[in-house]
Structure formats: C-alpha cells, structure tokens
Design a protein around this motif. Structure first.
Motif, PDB file in Angstrom:
ATOM      1  N   PRO A 145       0.829  -1.210   0.000  1.00 19.95           N
ATOM      2  CA  PRO A 145       0.000   0.000   0.000  1.00 19.95           C
ATOM      3  C   PRO A 145       0.864   1.262   0.000  1.00 19.95           C
ATOM      4  O   PRO A 145       1.930   1.290   0.610  1.00 19.95           O
ATOM      5  CB  PRO A 145      -0.801  -0.122   1.305  1.00 19.95           C
ATOM      6  N   TRP A 146       0.426   2.284  -0.710  1.00 19.15           N
ATOM      7  CA  TRP A 146       1.136   3.552  -0.718  1.00 19.15           C
ATOM      8  C   TRP A 146       0.125   4.688  -0.821  1.00 19.15           C
ATOM      9  O   TRP A 146      -0.992   4.501  -1.299  1.00 19.15           O
ATOM     10  CB  TRP A 146       2.157   3.633  -1.863  1.00 19.15           C
ATOM     11  N   THR A 147       0.541   5.860  -0.347  1.00 20.29           N
ATOM     12  CA  THR A 147      -0.308   7.048  -0.414  1.00 20.29           C
ATOM     13  C   THR A 147       0.006   7.808  -1.690  1.00 20.29           C
ATOM     14  O   THR A 147       1.158   8.166  -1.943  1.00 20.29           O
ATOM     15  CB  THR A 147      -0.079   7.956   0.803  1.00 20.29           C
ATOM     16  N   GLY A 148      -0.999   8.044  -2.500  1.00 11.57           N
ATOM     17  CA  GLY A 148      -0.792   8.691  -3.785  1.00 11.57           C
ATOM     18  C   GLY A 148      -0.275  10.115  -3.653  1.00 11.57           C
ATOM     19  O   GLY A 148      -0.666  10.870  -2.757  1.00 11.57           O
ATOM     20  N   ALA A 149       0.630  10.490  -4.542  1.00  9.97           N
ATOM     21  CA  ALA A 149       1.210  11.832  -4.575  1.00  9.97           C
ATOM     22  C   ALA A 149       1.255  12.314  -6.022  1.00  9.97           C
ATOM     23  O   ALA A 149       1.015  11.550  -6.962  1.00  9.97           O
ATOM     24  CB  ALA A 149       2.619  11.812  -3.979  1.00  9.97           C
ATOM     25  N   VAL A 209      12.152   6.955   3.600  1.00 15.15           N
ATOM     26  CA  VAL A 209      12.511   6.530   2.240  1.00 15.15           C
ATOM     27  C   VAL A 209      12.944   5.076   2.344  1.00 15.15           C
ATOM     28  O   VAL A 209      14.098   4.777   2.676  1.00 15.15           O
ATOM     29  CB  VAL A 209      13.626   7.430   1.658  1.00 15.15           C
ATOM     30  N   ASP A 210      12.040   4.179   2.085  1.00 12.41           N
ATOM     31  CA  ASP A 210      12.255   2.746   2.267  1.00 12.41           C
ATOM     32  C   ASP A 210      13.214   2.229   1.197  1.00 12.41           C
ATOM     33  O   ASP A 210      12.864   2.146   0.012  1.00 12.41           O
ATOM     34  CB  ASP A 210      10.912   2.019   2.182  1.00 12.41           C
ATOM     35  N   LEU A 211      14.423   1.863   1.602  1.00 10.35           N
ATOM     36  CA  LEU A 211      15.439   1.423   0.643  1.00 10.35           C
ATOM     37  C   LEU A 211      15.038   0.131  -0.055  1.00 10.35           C
ATOM     38  O   LEU A 211      15.373  -0.080  -1.223  1.00 10.35           O
ATOM     39  CB  LEU A 211      16.781   1.245   1.355  1.00 10.35           C
ATOM     40  N   GLU A 212      14.332  -0.742   0.635  1.00 10.99           N
ATOM     41  CA  GLU A 212      13.901  -1.988   0.004  1.00 10.99           C
ATOM     42  C   GLU A 212      12.947  -1.705  -1.152  1.00 10.99           C
ATOM     43  O   GLU A 212      13.031  -2.336  -2.207  1.00 10.99           O
ATOM     44  CB  GLU A 212      13.220  -2.885   1.042  1.00 10.99           C
ATOM     45  N   VAL A 213      12.054  -0.741  -0.953  1.00  7.99           N
ATOM     46  CA  VAL A 213      11.126  -0.378  -2.025  1.00  7.99           C
ATOM     47  C   VAL A 213      11.863   0.317  -3.167  1.00  7.99           C
ATOM     48  O   VAL A 213      11.587   0.055  -4.341  1.00  7.99           O
ATOM     49  CB  VAL A 213       9.991   0.508  -1.480  1.00  7.99           C
TER      50      VAL A 213
END
Length: 250
Positions: A145-149, A209-213
């Motif tokens: 899941p992510w928040t749209g920007a 800032v998720d490095l895995e993503v």
C-alpha cells in the motif's frame, strides 16, 4: 540557421532541438495533454510552452545542466543532489492530480506486466534466468500500500536541470499523475545508487525513504525496460545501464 539536433527519436515520439527551442512531435495527443496540464500544476520549474500545434509542442530550453546520465558518471555537489531531492518533495506535496500516472499502476497491473516480461526475457534468451528470477523477487517490494502523490512518472536524471545549486527546470511530464512517490526517487537515482543519500537528505528526514522499495523499483523498472530499449535502438547492456542495475541486485 540553427542546426537541428535529434534529441530522442523512436516509434512513439520525436524530440528535436533548434537553437533554444525544443519541438516534441507525438501522435498521441492524450500524452501531450497530460504534459501540458502537469506542467501548469507542478510547483517546480518547468519549461515555458511557446506554442502548440498538434502534433507538435514547442518548449523553451531550460537553464542549467543535468547531474549526469544513466550509464555515465554523476556530477554535481551533494548540495545539488539534495536540491533535487527538495524539489521532488515539493512536487510530491502538491495537490494530487485527478488522473493516474505511470507511477500509479496498481499491483495487479504490475504483477501481470512483470510475469509476462520476465517470461519473455528468459524465453528469448535476453537475460539469464537466475538474474531475472532474483530481480523479480526484489521487485516484489513495490507491491505494498502507498499514499498517492503528484508524481512525475519518468524522473530520470536527464530530465532534471540544476543551475547555481538549485533546480532550474524539470522536463518531460507526459507520464505525470497520481502515483507512488518512491517511484520518482528510484527513477531519479537509477544507476547512481551512491547519490541516494544526498537526494534523501534533501527530500527530508521526516519521511521514511524505504530502501527496500527503492531497490524494488530499480529492479522492476529495469526488467520492464530491457526489451523495449533494445527494440527502439537503445542499449540497456551499456556499462552502468539497466542490465548493470539488475546485476547489482545479485
């Protein structure tokens, strides 16, 4: 008369430079419509639109220079890279456009694209099966899941110009729209992983800032790009380009 320079040319679109004017020729008017609308909404420097006569869009050249290119050395100070990160953050914090951009493709779409492309890369002998399988697993990190920007959608390093330590212009907005903000950060640092820390510092330490993503987007973008690049006259096997990005995940 100014010399005509071919900047980009393939089956989908052509960009020409004549002096300080860029002429973008694109048969897909919906793509040009998105570009024009996105530039009008973006809270960052964008090229001036000189005129539009379908299928041609005329843009003024932006000042400054890029921080490098995919497959080449990165240039610029850490402060310049941080300035790019800060500009990307401003974009992501702007009101979200009502349309979905390239960075907003849903998990079901991405899974289908990955499965098809990975199968073809192996079946056609483009890449070794082990390399494809490893990067396919790394790419799964983006399926969350992510928040749209407000995302640019194609924020490769060649599209961001810096002058005097500040971003002077961001070009090529045809893939912009609602999307995953980490897609933009990954695209901008693709092939220049050593600069991610500087970009993240400018983006802001209050955001995870998720490095895995990020690594997942590096793998996913590269897997989906290799065959397209070959088919359109580009070389993803060149040093530092997409295939090297995939090899780095091994």
């Amino acid at each position: 008369m100014d010399e005509v320079e071919v900047v980009v040319a393939h089956g989908e679109r052509v960009t020409l430079r004549v002096g300080d004017v860029f002429l973008k020729v694109d048969g897909d008017q919906a793509r040009i419509d998105v570009e024009v609308e996105a530039m009008s909404l973006a809270p960052v420097p964008t090229p001036e639109i000189l005129w539009r006569r379908p299928p041609v869009l005329a843009l003024a050249a932006v000042r400054g220079a890029t921080l490098g290119r995919l497959g080449g050395p990165s240039v610029g100070s850490p402060a310049a890279w941080a300035a790019a990160g800060a500009a990307i953050r401003r974009l992501h914090e702007a009101p979200v456009p009502p349309w979905t951009g390239r960075a907003g493709r849903g998990a079901d779409v991405l899974v289908a694209e990955l499965e098809e492309e990975c199968a073809l890369l192996v079946a056609e002998g483009v890449l070794p099966a082990a390399l494809v399988a490893r990067n396919r697993r790394v790419a799964e990190a983006v399926l969350r899941p992510w928040t749209g920007a407000f995302t640019h959608g194609d924020l490769q390093i060649a599209h961001v110009f810096v002058e005097g330590g500040e971003v002077s212009g961001i070009i090529d907005w045809s893939e912009a729209g609602r999307g995953d903000p980490l897609y933009d950060l990954a695209t901008f640092t693709l092939g220049h992983e050593e600069r991610l820390g500087d970009v993240a510092a400018g983006y802001g330490t209050d955001v995870d800032v998720d490095l895995e993503v990020i690594r997942g987007w590096w793998s996913l973008r590269s897997l989906l790009a290799v065959r397209w690049l070959i088919g359109h006259g580009f070389d993803p096997f060149a040093p530092g380009c997409e295939v090297d990005v995939l090899r780095a995940r091994m």
